[in-house]
Design a protein around this motif. Sequence first.
Motif, PDB file in Angstrom:
ATOM      1  N   GLY A  26     -11.583   5.234  32.855  1.00  0.00           N
ATOM      2  CA  GLY A  26     -12.590   5.346  33.676  1.00  0.00           C
ATOM      3  C   GLY A  26     -13.974   4.423  33.096  1.00  0.00           C
ATOM      4  N   SER A  27     -15.095   5.123  33.264  1.00  0.00           N
ATOM      5  CA  SER A  27     -16.439   4.387  32.786  1.00  0.00           C
ATOM      6  C   SER A  27     -16.328   4.150  31.339  1.00  0.00           C
ATOM      7  N   ILE A  28     -15.272   3.507  30.724  1.00  0.00           N
ATOM      8  CA  ILE A  28     -15.464   3.395  29.254  1.00  0.00           C
ATOM      9  C   ILE A  28     -16.304   2.514  28.616  1.00  0.00           C
ATOM     10  N   PHE A  29     -16.939   1.689  29.568  1.00  0.00           N
ATOM     11  CA  PHE A  29     -18.082   0.738  29.064  1.00  0.00           C
ATOM     12  C   PHE A  29     -19.406   1.642  28.567  1.00  0.00           C
ATOM     13  N   SER A  30     -19.436   2.852  29.005  1.00  0.00           N
ATOM     14  CA  SER A  30     -20.635   3.603  28.896  1.00  0.00           C
ATOM     15  C   SER A  30     -20.301   4.343  27.580  1.00  0.00           C
ATOM     16  N   ILE A  31     -19.097   4.381  26.913  1.00  0.00           N
ATOM     17  CA  ILE A  31     -19.031   5.407  25.818  1.00  0.00           C
ATOM     18  C   ILE A  31     -19.644   4.650  24.528  1.00  0.00           C
ATOM     19  N   ARG A  32     -20.548   5.605  23.811  1.00  0.00           N
ATOM     20  CA  ARG A  32     -21.087   5.325  22.596  1.00  0.00           C
ATOM     21  C   ARG A  32     -20.306   5.632  21.544  1.00  0.00           C
ATOM     22  N   THR A  33     -19.903   6.890  21.426  1.00  0.00           N
ATOM     23  CA  THR A  33     -19.288   7.686  20.405  1.00  0.00           C
ATOM     24  C   THR A  33     -17.997   8.395  20.872  1.00  0.00           C
ATOM     25  N   MET A  34     -16.961   8.292  20.179  1.00  0.00           N
ATOM     26  CA  MET A  34     -15.674   9.155  20.342  1.00  0.00           C
ATOM     27  C   MET A  34     -15.430  10.024  19.252  1.00  0.00           C
ATOM     28  N   GLY A  35     -14.998  11.249  19.293  1.00  0.00           N
ATOM     29  CA  GLY A  35     -14.751  12.082  18.023  1.00  0.00           C
ATOM     30  C   GLY A  35     -13.746  13.223  18.492  1.00  0.00           C
ATOM     31  N   PRO A  87      -3.673  25.655   6.291  1.00  0.00           N
ATOM     32  CA  PRO A  87      -3.509  26.770   7.489  1.00  0.00           C
ATOM     33  C   PRO A  87      -4.925  26.784   7.990  1.00  0.00           C
ATOM     34  N   GLU A  88      -6.034  26.583   7.093  1.00  0.00           N
ATOM     35  CA  GLU A  88      -7.425  26.613   7.857  1.00  0.00           C
ATOM     36  C   GLU A  88      -7.791  25.808   8.826  1.00  0.00           C
ATOM     37  N   ASP A  89      -6.781  24.506   8.982  1.00  0.00           N
ATOM     38  CA  ASP A  89      -7.082  23.682   9.876  1.00  0.00           C
ATOM     39  C   ASP A  89      -6.461  24.051  11.189  1.00  0.00           C
ATOM     40  N   THR A  90      -5.831  25.062  11.229  1.00  0.00           N
ATOM     41  CA  THR A  90      -5.126  25.571  12.702  1.00  0.00           C
ATOM     42  C   THR A  90      -6.337  25.785  13.473  1.00  0.00           C
ATOM     43  N   ALA A  91      -6.070  24.998  14.774  1.00  0.00           N
ATOM     44  CA  ALA A  91      -7.247  25.330  15.871  1.00  0.00           C
ATOM     45  C   ALA A  91      -6.836  24.637  17.194  1.00  0.00           C
ATOM     46  N   VAL A  92      -7.344  24.498  18.093  1.00  0.00           N
ATOM     47  CA  VAL A  92      -7.322  23.548  19.314  1.00  0.00           C
ATOM     48  C   VAL A  92      -8.181  22.429  19.141  1.00  0.00           C
ATOM     49  N   TYR A  93      -7.656  21.327  19.070  1.00  0.00           N
ATOM     50  CA  TYR A  93      -8.335  20.177  18.718  1.00  0.00           C
ATOM     51  C   TYR A  93      -8.891  19.314  20.176  1.00  0.00           C
ATOM     52  N   TYR A  94     -10.174  18.909  20.264  1.00  0.00           N
ATOM     53  CA  TYR A  94     -10.590  18.446  21.446  1.00  0.00           C
ATOM     54  C   TYR A  94     -11.197  16.993  21.191  1.00  0.00           C
ATOM     55  N   CYS A  95     -10.651  15.950  22.091  1.00  0.00           N
ATOM     56  CA  CYS A  95     -11.350  14.558  22.092  1.00  0.00           C
ATOM     57  C   CYS A  95     -12.735  14.712  22.727  1.00  0.00           C
ATOM     58  N   ASN A  96     -13.564  13.843  22.377  1.00  0.00           N
ATOM     59  CA  ASN A  96     -14.882  14.086  22.800  1.00  0.00           C
ATOM     60  C   ASN A  96     -15.094  12.518  23.175  1.00  0.00           C
ATOM     61  N   SER A  97     -15.840  12.181  23.951  1.00  0.00           N
ATOM     62  CA  SER A  97     -16.583  10.741  24.287  1.00  0.00           C
ATOM     63  C   SER A  97     -17.925  10.953  24.793  1.00  0.00           C
TER      64      SER A  97
END
Length: 115
Positions: A26-35, A87-97
């Motif tokens: 999509g509008s990837i040119f507008s992305i500043r940070t991803m995490g 084990p404490e890393d167990t979670a749902v991981y979400y990508c963010n832009s």
Amino acid sequence: QVQLVESGGGLVQAGGSLRLSCAASGSIFSIRTMGWYRQAPGKQRELVAAISSGGSKNYADSVKGRFTISRDNAKNTVYLQMNSLKPEDTAVYYCNSRTILLDYWGQGTQVTVSS
């Protein structure tokens, strides 16, 4: 608009490794940070790691030395290499832009670390 598609979650034993991928379109040119953020049951979503368009990286204290975030601009993809999982890393991981105006989120991928 930015679309994010994550992959790479799963079940792993403590001490093991996983690599998460997040492809942006999509509008990837507008992305500043991803995490990457994560949310465990009953807990708030928290930042795991982030990388700016200039390559600056930021990590949560709990993952420093174990996780590595990287970014392939040619593929519009961000990765999270997770080593020495606990084990404490167990979670749902979400990508963010993050753009100047908005945050975009992926659908989430489950990471489960068994003891």
